[in-house]
Design an enzyme around this catalytic site. Structure first.
Site, mmCIF file in Angstrom:
data_model
loop_
_atom_site.group_PDB
_atom_site.id
_atom_site.type_symbol
_atom_site.label_atom_id
_atom_site.label_comp_id
_atom_site.label_asym_id
_atom_site.label_seq_id
_atom_site.Cartn_x
_atom_site.Cartn_y
_atom_site.Cartn_z
ATOM 1 N N VAL A 35 0.831 -1.205 0.000
ATOM 2 C CA VAL A 35 0.000 0.000 0.000
ATOM 3 C C VAL A 35 0.870 1.261 0.000
ATOM 4 C CG1 VAL A 35 -1.606 1.358 1.398
ATOM 5 C CG2 VAL A 35 -2.016 -1.059 1.011
ATOM 6 N N VAL A 74 1.636 0.760 7.886
ATOM 7 C CA VAL A 74 2.326 -0.481 8.262
ATOM 8 C C VAL A 74 1.339 -1.639 8.301
ATOM 9 C CG1 VAL A 74 4.124 0.731 9.546
ATOM 10 C CG2 VAL A 74 2.048 -0.006 10.732
ATOM 11 N N ASN A 75 1.882 -2.849 8.390
ATOM 12 C CA ASN A 75 1.044 -4.050 8.391
ATOM 13 C C ASN A 75 0.258 -4.165 9.699
ATOM 14 O OD1 ASN A 75 3.844 -4.186 8.942
ATOM 15 N ND2 ASN A 75 3.752 -6.388 9.219
ATOM 16 N N LEU A 78 -7.517 0.168 -2.653
ATOM 17 C CA LEU A 78 -6.942 -0.425 -3.871
ATOM 18 C C LEU A 78 -6.944 -1.945 -3.762
ATOM 19 C CD1 LEU A 78 -3.837 -1.704 -3.468
ATOM 20 C CD2 LEU A 78 -3.263 0.693 -3.292
ATOM 21 N N CYS A 82 -5.910 -9.309 3.010
ATOM 22 C CA CYS A 82 -6.917 -8.456 3.654
ATOM 23 C C CYS A 82 -8.208 -9.162 4.068
ATOM 24 C CB CYS A 82 -7.265 -7.304 2.722
ATOM 25 S SG CYS A 82 -5.864 -6.218 2.441
#
Ligand SMILES: NC(=O)c1ccc[n+]([C@@H]2O[C@H](COP(=O)([O-])OP(=O)(O)OC[C@H]3O[C@@H](n4cnc5c(N)ncnc54)[C@H](O)[C@@H]3O)[C@@H](O)[C@H]2O)c1
Ligand SMILES: O=c1ccn([C@@H]2O[C@H](COP(=O)(O)OP(=O)(O)O[C@H]3O[C@H](CO)[C@@H](O)[C@H](O)[C@H]3O)[C@@H](O)[C@H]2O)c(=O)[nH]1
Length: 469
Positions: free
Chosen positions: A19, A93-94, A166, A275
């Protein structure tokens, strides 16, 4: 806190991932007046962003990065300096599923987000706008605000939520022409500052503003609704297989109803990606946390149906191949969780390959964008026990039963079956006559994407099985 309009001339984005990289490249591309720095603790990843081999494969990304890098876009590990210099700091961040302690297997692990907030609080001076770009549980901004309130240098902050919508594989088109950009916040001046960044290329009617909590919750909700559609059509695919209905015909029949719409109705071997599962499990956890067990159970079913779809695919393969795949070579076409990405996180292929290996099949894997090392890492990790160690038996299973090919033809040579697990376009251009000749007979094709459905493989001699017909 300043009352005047907040002008943005320097942006820092923490997190140079799938991202942070593409999103910041687009902002730099569309806003030449803004200096954009993307920072990460992972020095290897930063080095890749500064090389010709970007860490993220995404159609159109290379061009944009090449145009902007060294001008108003840079990738660096100089985190503190970049935060200090910026007017606006994105946290990208993740936020993976937490695998330990309270909420293990469901809640989002917010450790990395919290560390970013603490770093920002520690090094900032003056006023900054902090933007949550990561996908976060609703009310996370409350925690971020409290951490920032303890800044060492008496810095002041606005916190905005700006979730990213996205999809991988189409990130650049999605960023260029988003259905909407969502910005949640409290102070109009701060919201307007971020609106004015996106307004450089997105029309104002697509820039939606809400309160912080609606914005945070909309992201989880959008993913839950999208994944629910996939699980719904996949559930129907099982019924189609039992009744001679065809799931693609059912999908197009229901998709013409404008209330339903045609998108996200493609039956498949199961949804993957970093996700959907993570965000639904997070939603499930939140519902339980807020005392709503019926709501939690409702959404959890979307993930359970997806697990069933992946298992069902392998069961069908084994049953069709005379109840055994032991020592049979299976050509695996595709390992990424969808086409046009090198990302394999939660890819259905990982689970299908695991279950086939447990049946002692010999797998020969080909993916045009995912490296062999990456695939081996994924397979090792799916067989890793809770203590982080892989047993000798499982390692042996991988060593002796997994090989790789450089084309789908090579993966299928001398194979009993082909399993199509990613819908790469190049698969439709394969030399099926040569592949048929080179395979054991019956030459089975199990198409987890219905990618080859129109190719009349049955007519070429294959025994073809797709999803949902
Ligand atoms: N991947 C997608 O398509 C997508 C789309 C929309 C939203 N999201 C959300 O965006 C967020 C990021 O996802 P991603 O796929 O880019 O993750 P990613 O794992 O690809 O990238 C995250 C990066 O953050 C870095 N990082 C972690 N902690 C850090 C710290 N304290 N300081 C500096 N860098 C740090 C990591 O090293 C990593 O490079 C997640 O919350 C995800 O749910 C992802
Ligand atoms: O009709 C469909 C559509 C998708 N999928 C599968 O679903 C998964 C997810 O696909 P997609 O949503 O296209 O990719 P992601 O990159 O995971 O994007 C989702 O997750 C992102 C991260 O939150 C969001 O930003 C996006 O809006 C959301 O689409 C993939 O395995 C697809 O193959 C299907 O099986 N059938």
């Amino acid at each position: 806190m300043p009352d005047q309009t907040l002008a943005v001339s320097k942006i820092c984005c923490i997190g140079a991932g799938y991202v942070g990289g593409p999103t910041m490249a687009m902002i730099a591309h569309k806003c030449p007046h803004i200096d954009v720095k993307v920072v990460d603790i992972n020095a290897d990843r930063i080095a890749q962003w500064n090389s010709d081999q970007l860490p993220v494969y995404e159609p159109g990304l290379d061009d944009i990065v090449q145009q902007c890098r060294g001008k108003n876009l840079s990738f660096t590990t100089a985190i503190d300096d970049s935060i200090r210099a910026a007017d606006m700091v994105f946290i990208s961040v993740n936020t993976p599923t937490k695998m330990f302690g309270v909420g293990a297997g469901r809640a989002a692990n917010l450790e990395f987000v919290e560390k970013c907030a603490r770093r920002i609080a520690e090094v900032s001076e003056g006023h900054k706008i902090v933007v949550e770009k990561s996908t976060l549980p609703v009310r996370t901004a409350e925690a971020v605000k409290r951490i920032l309130a303890n800044s060492d240098n008496a810095a002041t902050f606005d916190v905005l939520s700006n979730p990213e919508f996205l999809a991988e594989g189409t990130a650049i088109e999605d960023l260029l022409a988003p259905d909407r950009v969502l910005i949640g916040g409290e102070r109009a001046e701060a919201i307007e500052a971020l609106v004015s960044v996106y307004a450089n290329w997105v029309s104002r009617d697509r820039l939606l503003t809400t309160n912080l909590w609606s914005s945070e919750l909309s992201k989880l909700t959008a993913n839950a609704f999208l994944a629910q559609r996939v699980s719904s059509i996949n559930a129907i695919s099982a019924l189609c297989e039992a009744t001679e209905a065809d799931v693609d015909e059912v999908a197009s029949a229901i998709g013409t109803d404008s209330r339903i719409g045609p998108k996200f109705l493609k039956a498949s071997v199961g949804f993957g990606g970093s996700c959907f599962q993570k965000d639904i499990l997070n939603l499930v956890y939140l519902c339980e946390y807020f005392g709503l067990p019926q709501v939690a159970e409702y959404w959890e079913q979307v993930v359970k149906m997806n697990d069933y779809q992946k298992q069902r695919f392998v069961t069908r393969m084994v049953r069709t191949m005379f109840n055994t795949v032991s020592d049979k070579k299976i050509g695996i076409w595709g390992f990424a969780f969808k086409k046009d990405t090198n990302d394999t996180r939660e890819s259905a292929a990982i689970y299908v390959c695991r279950d086939l290996l447990l049946e002692k099949a010999r797998l020969c894997i080909y993916d045009p964008q995912v490296s062999r090392e990456h695939i081996l890492r994924d397979l090792r990790s799916i067989f890793t026990e809770g203590d982080g160690v892989i047993s000798d038996a499982k390692q042996k299973l991988i060593d002796e039963h997994v090989s790789f090919a450089s084309s789908c033809e090579e993966a299928s040579a001398d194979a009993h079956a082909i399993a199509v697990l990613t819908e790469w376009d190049e698969f439709a251009d394969a030399d099926f006559d040569a592949i048929f000749d080179s395979m054991k007979k019956p030459a089975f094709v199990f198409d987890g994407r219905n990618k080859l459905k129109a190719m009349d493989l049955q007519g070429k001699g294959f025994e073809y099985h797709g999803i949902g017909f």
